[in-house]
Scaffold this motif. Sequence first.
Motif, PDB file in Angstrom:
ATOM      1  N   SER A  57       3.239  -3.107   2.041  1.00  0.00           N
ATOM      2  CA  SER A  57       1.877  -2.247   1.761  1.00  0.00           C
ATOM      3  C   SER A  57       0.838  -2.713   1.082  1.00  0.00           C
ATOM      4  CB  SER A  57       2.388  -0.979   1.211  1.00  0.00           C
ATOM      5  OG  SER A  57       3.107  -0.244   2.172  1.00  0.00           O
TER       6      SER A  57
ATOM      7  N   SER B 133       5.549 -13.558   5.675  1.00  0.00           N
ATOM      8  CA  SER B 133       6.884 -13.720   5.093  1.00  0.00           C
ATOM      9  C   SER B 133       6.920 -13.105   3.714  1.00  0.00           C
ATOM     10  CB  SER B 133       7.426 -15.035   5.105  1.00  0.00           C
ATOM     11  OG  SER B 133       8.668 -15.006   4.240  1.00  0.00           O
ATOM     12  N   MET B 134       7.738 -12.259   3.466  1.00  0.00           N
ATOM     13  CA  MET B 134       7.958 -11.927   2.165  1.00  0.00           C
ATOM     14  C   MET B 134       8.511 -13.194   1.175  1.00  0.00           C
ATOM     15  SD  MET B 134      10.161  -8.316   2.533  1.00  0.00           S
ATOM     16  CE  MET B 134      10.667  -8.045   0.861  1.00  0.00           C
TER      17      MET B 134
ATOM     18  N   GLY C  19       5.153  -7.162  -4.027  1.00  0.00           N
ATOM     19  CA  GLY C  19       5.833  -5.887  -4.374  1.00  0.00           C
ATOM     20  C   GLY C  19       6.937  -6.117  -5.104  1.00  0.00           C
TER      21      GLY C  19
ATOM     22  N   GLY D 293       9.520  -7.985  -2.617  1.00  0.00           N
ATOM     23  CA  GLY D 293       9.240  -9.318  -2.772  1.00  0.00           C
ATOM     24  C   GLY D 293       9.463 -10.144  -3.854  1.00  0.00           C
TER      25      GLY D 293
ATOM     26  N   TYR E  75      -1.603   4.559  -0.421  1.00  0.00           N
ATOM     27  CA  TYR E  75      -1.865   3.410   0.628  1.00  0.00           C
ATOM     28  C   TYR E  75      -2.485   3.992   1.971  1.00  0.00           C
ATOM     29  CZ  TYR E  75       0.799  -0.088  -1.924  1.00  0.00           C
ATOM     30  OH  TYR E  75       1.142  -1.033  -2.848  1.00  0.00           O
TER      31      TYR E  75
END
Length: 537
Positions: free
Chosen positions: A380, A405-406, A430, A433, A530
């Motif tokens: 997000s 990609s994270m 995040g 992540g 968000y």
Amino acid sequence: MTAQASVADELIGALAEAGIDNVFGLPGGEVVEVLDSIRRSEIDFTLVHHESSAGFMASATARLTGRPSACLATLGPGSTNIVTGVAHAYLDRAAVIVITAETSQHLLPGHTHQVLDLEALFTPITKASYRLNPGEAHEMVRKAIALATTGRPGPVHLQISNDVAAAETSAPKPGPTLPSSEPAGNDKLQRARQLLSDSKRPILIAGLGLEPEGPYKELLQLAESVRAPVIVTPKAKGAISDDHPLAAGTIGLTRTDPAYEVLDQADCVVAVGFDVVELVKPWEHPAPLIWLAPWPNQDPRLPAAAEVIGPMGPALRRLAEAESHSLDGWGSKIVDAHRSKSPILRSTRSNSARMAPQAVLRVLRETLDSEALITTDVGSHKILTCLEWQAFVPNRFLVSNGLSSMGYSLSAAIAAGLVLRDTSIVCTVGDAGLLMSMGELATLARLDIPVTVVVFKDHALDLIRSHQNRVGQLTYGTEFTAPDFVQIAEAHGIPAERVSTEDDLTMAVKRFIPSMKPGLIEAEIDPSTYSTTPVVG
Ligand SMILES: Cc1ncc(C[n+]2csc(CCOP(=O)(O)OP(=O)(O)O)c2C)c(N)n1
Ligand SMILES: [Mg+2]
């Protein structure tokens, strides 16, 4: 390079010749010959703690230097681990030489330990996969570098065993030189100019292919001369400064990005270095499209009315000579009207004790200088950052967008720190992540690079939870208790702070950024603001 050089020396020598000064990787026993060759060369080796990070770092380096870059992994598990980083280089169009080990041919077929078909593994995510041999090493390595950088950039895989690496190369054979990119044909430019001149509501879309050429001045000249709003894709953020009156925002994140409202009104689209790989929503715009890029349009969904392939700068200059028939209410007026309607970073506040993610970006934008580089991870927070971060200069916003990609943003920020010594660098990520890529905090601490990590802590895979809720499912498998990132950073010797207010965040950023040291800020956020969060009730 003499005929007596080993294959590994030949390989590393060619990388150095191509301007590569760093190989990112994590070795295994089967690449020690190559590693030793790096040790003896002018190239640095940067040890990472997961091979995918090496692919991300090499890609970010290629993007920031405009030169190819390289990463290295061993065979078997090292190769499977690097796959995500290579896939990122593939879909985010980065010229990366991927070196992996391979099992010595003389051991095969009897030896099966760690043996995988690496050519089959890498072929779908690279422009080519080659196995080096002493007879052709000189030619193959140069071919790989040329292929990675020519046309649409991408990764090329080279397999090399310790045996081959240590063997002597044969004398180089004179090879054909690669054709340079074709100059744009006059007839195509003529057609493009006509289309643009016929247009009353032209628009420019700037995409990832603007790098490495970087024709930003020419892009702006064209926009101003035909009064065309400029929309960017996430990887092209900053192609036009976001405070320019023609900067119309970013598309590529969701199916309803606000800038589509401007795009939808256009009657002619000039796509500059544009690549649909960056769009979540398939392209379905009916207006004639002028394609300007160093490579041909390969997307069947994007029928180009005129395709100008080659250097974009000269083509943009020629197009700027087109007579403009743009309507009076077009250009900056339409951008103005649109801006007043779109969500504004400045105003969103959270109702809880935690910060709105918008507030985090607002503080960062207000505190960082315009040249600062920001990386974002995937989730997000990426959608928000890509849509709302104000980028004022080109190529200072790094994101994994083709692959999405994270785990990308910390590695990209570290790579940026190695390239841009005097730039403020912030990695936004995040909590999931960061958990995925956390090993690279050790790399950050070891290299002592001035990167400030800002983690958006919401104890969730928020983007996926939002998706679940939007389609009417219960939250399941998408929440977790995030650890104390402050303690984790401090365990690496990285100063860290937890913040939940804008004032505290401002103070932390003002303290960490000028320190020119690694730092981590854990921002406790409330994800309910968000735009991707479904409205409940
Ligand atoms: C390597 C990888 N695995 C899974 C995904 C799918 N995915 C996209 S966003 C996301 C959630 C990320 O969570 P977090 O990092 O906490 O960011 P947030 O959405 O909470 O801002 C996931 C799992 C992905 N893009 N990349
Ligand atoms: Mg999260």
